[in-house]
Design a protein around this motif. Structure first.
Motif, PDB file in Angstrom:
ATOM      1  N   ASP A  91      42.016  75.170  14.782  1.00  0.00           N
ATOM      2  CA  ASP A  91      41.818  74.881  13.352  1.00  0.00           C
ATOM      3  C   ASP A  91      43.080  75.173  12.547  1.00  0.00           C
ATOM      4  N   GLN A  92      44.144  74.549  12.948  1.00  0.00           N
ATOM      5  CA  GLN A  92      45.439  74.761  12.302  1.00  0.00           C
ATOM      6  C   GLN A  92      45.766  73.593  11.387  1.00  0.00           C
ATOM      7  N   ILE A  93      46.359  73.891  10.245  1.00  0.00           N
ATOM      8  CA  ILE A  93      46.758  72.857   9.299  1.00  0.00           C
ATOM      9  C   ILE A  93      48.268  72.897   9.144  1.00  0.00           C
ATOM     10  N   ASP A  94      48.904  71.765   9.366  1.00  0.00           N
ATOM     11  CA  ASP A  94      50.354  71.666   9.256  1.00  0.00           C
ATOM     12  C   ASP A  94      50.731  71.037   7.919  1.00  0.00           C
ATOM     13  N   ASN A 178      48.961  81.081  11.532  1.00  0.00           N
ATOM     14  CA  ASN A 178      47.537  81.068  11.885  1.00  0.00           C
ATOM     15  C   ASN A 178      47.311  82.152  12.939  1.00  0.00           C
ATOM     16  N   MET A 234      43.355  77.030   5.129  1.00  0.00           N
ATOM     17  CA  MET A 234      44.309  77.777   5.947  1.00  0.00           C
ATOM     18  C   MET A 234      44.421  79.221   5.495  1.00  0.00           C
ATOM     19  N   ARG A 255      39.306  84.413   9.125  1.00  0.00           N
ATOM     20  CA  ARG A 255      39.582  83.358  10.107  1.00  0.00           C
ATOM     21  C   ARG A 255      39.579  83.918  11.526  1.00  0.00           C
TER      22      ARG A 255
END
Length: 562
Positions: A91-94, A178, A234, A255
């Motif tokens: 569940d990573q957002i770049d 993260n 995030m 998280r």
């Protein structure tokens, strides 16, 4: 054949023209130094001590390379990676690197926490002024900044939890990794309330919380359900509403679990939004996510409402900032562009429009900064009561006035203002966001009525605040009419928008009468209050009376090198 000795471009006239009559970009200036009204508000509302740091921060926000960050952060949308190459859930957002640069600048300037970390008279005012300047560069990254800032009052309901998180929440350190919070010096906090079936009516939420024990931080639960709108997913932890046996309760969901494993908070997809592009917004499933209870069971709305009130205040700052940037761009353009034999800014009809845009901008900023002073004085009964009702009024009115303001500024600039190489398209797309975020217009109006019904003293505090401007005949008549609007209680909810409109205009007028130059105050009163309560229904900008001193208003609002 001798023609061939001449360069081809000369022979065929390939150099068709020189670029003339086009304004230079508004950059490499100090937006604080250029904003006379903001400078006066900072001193008046109690943050004169912060002027050197605000001036220094303003210089950074006006640099060309800083302004470019806003364009870059919005050019590429955040991208979600739910799993790594081996199939592990991450569940990573770049984000584009420019987003992280903006976040780092905001956090190192204390926009997420300075009044909590360094409390002093005027701390909220100083923070509001810097937030106002930074949001003119790029608004979307302000979402996690605001929620992190607003989390502290909610966490105070659970002292053991606050003791663990508060230092990292308020630290002037940005860490976008993260990874578990134990590996970080600074963290950000998000919020998750909305579900598909309820929207603003959070009591329809179906997410449930199941008790599983306790630890040093408090009571532990596991949450099962969904959230339809989680902004800034995030963040390192989230304040979440879920149902328990006693009713809707507030929880803090990290998280990562304390043992270093990933918590069962799974991002399903990112929202594809019209505006607010640089900020990620998402849909999330909670599949037994570990959480700590915050506040009393069944009192979730009461617990989180302080966070909501603070985020609503920041919506005010964001919309006022959008107005200021749009006004500056419009005046800058019109002061350099000629048409029909004269500069646009010297033509009467354009002066009417520019001055009206400037009035709206200054009124919004002045109202917003007055609320910052109220936040700085929560132990003062008048300030506390005023903040309770005037925050809802201001959030409703200022945020609602922004979209048409952005459009009118765009129209001043013309075709170039529609191009993505200009900031105006971004301001225009961003403009409706704050009116919808944290409760739309109707929700704010109902909150105003709820506050009056539960605590009638808030209305007394509101009218007491207006007394400082008494003596202006038009204003006094408007206030008398406004008071009469509360006599018919049976139709009050039906008329709530009309009442909120009038309350906002009266308070803005009162503040301008007391603190702005006569040219500004007289034009505002003459254009907004002259027709009486309920008559000003968002008339098109550019409808000032002939007595308005447009040139003085425009000069006051002009950016540094307009």
């Amino acid at each position: 054949m001798t023609d061939l000795i001449y360069p081809m471009q000369d022979r065929y006239g390939a150099c068709t023209h020189r670029v003339l009559n086009q304004p230079q970009a508004l950059e490499n200036y100090n937006p604080y130094q250029a904003d006379k009204a903001l400078q006066a508000a900072v001193k008046r509302e109690g943050a004169g001590w912060a002027e050197p740091q605000i001036h220094e921060f303003g210089a950074v926000t006006g640099r060309a390379d800083t302004i470019a960050l806003g364009f870059q952060a919005n050019a590429q949308k955040p991208q979600l990676k739910t799993h790594d190459r081996y199939g592990h859930r991450i569940d990573q957002i770049d984000f584009h690197p420019s987003y992280h640069t903006l976040m780092k600048a905001s956090i190192e300037a204390g926009l997420h926490s300075s009044p909590w970390r360094q409390p002093k008279p005027g701390a909220h005012v100083a923070r509001a002024a810097k937030y106002y300047l930074q949001t003119q560069v790029e608004a979307a990254h302000g979402c996690p900044i605001t929620m992190t800032f607003a989390a502290i009052p909610a966490l105070q309901h659970q002292p053991s939890l606050a003791a663990y998180w508060q230092d990292k929440i308020t630290a002037y350190h940005y860490d976008p990794r993260n990874c578990p919070d134990v590996d970080k010096q600074g963290v950000t906090i998000g919020m998750a309330m909305t579900e598909k079936q309820g929207g603003s009516d959070v009591r329809q939420n179906t997410t449930r919380a199941y008790p599983v024990g306790s630890d040093a931080r408090g009571e532990l639960y596991e949450l099962v359900g969904h959230k339809w709108f989680v902004s800034a997913p995030m963040c390192d932890a989230f304040l979440v509403l879920a149902q328990t046996e006693p009713g809707l309760t507030c929880f803090l969901v990290p998280r990562w679990r304390p043992d270093g494993s990933k918590n069962a908070l799974q991002i399903q997809q990112l929202k594809d939004k019209m505006g607010n592009v640089a900020n990620a917004s998402s849909e999330v499933e909670l599949r037994g996510a570990l959480a700590w209870r915050v506040g009393e069971p069944g009192r979730g709305v009461r617990t989180i409402i302080e966070m909501v009130a603070t985020t609503r205040y920041d919506c005010m700052i964001g919309s006022a900032a959008g107005m200021r940037q749009a006004t500056a761009q419009a005046i800058h353009h019109a002061s350099q562009r000629q048409a029909f034999g004269a500069k646009l800014s010297e033509q009467p009809l354009m002066q009417n429009l520019l001055a009206d845009l400037a009035l709206e901008s200054e009124a919004a900023m002045t109202y917003m900064m007055r609320m910052a002073r109220a936040m700085d004085n929560p132990d003062d009964e008048h300030e506390r009561l005023l903040a309770r009702i005037a925050t809802a009024v201001g959030k409703y009115w200022i945020c609602k006035r922004t979209p048409n303001h952005a459009y009118e500024a765009m129209e001043v600039i013309g075709g170039s203002g529609v191009m993505e190489t200009h900031i105006m398209p971004r301001l225009y797309r961003e403009a409706p966001v704050n009116a919808i975020w944290e409760g739309s217009g109707n929700v704010q109006c109902l909150d105003i009525l709820r506050a009056i019904a539960r605590q009638p003293a808030v209305l007394d505090a509101y009218f007491d605040e207006l007394k400082g401007a008494a003596g202006n005949a038009t204003f006094d008549a408007f206030v008398r009419g406004l008071k009469q609007q509360f006599n018919d209680r049976e139709t009050l909810e039906y008329r709530a928008r009309q009442v909120a409109d009038s309350m906002a205009l009266a308070l803005q007028a009162a503040l301008l009468i007391q603190h702005a130059p006569a040219a500004v105050a007289d034009a505002f009163v003459g254009s907004r209050l002259q027709a009486g309560v309920g008559a000003y229904c968002g008339l098109n900008y550019g409808s000032l009376t002939t007595s308005a001193d447009c040139r003085a208003i425009i000069t006051r609002a002009a950016p540094h090198h307009a």
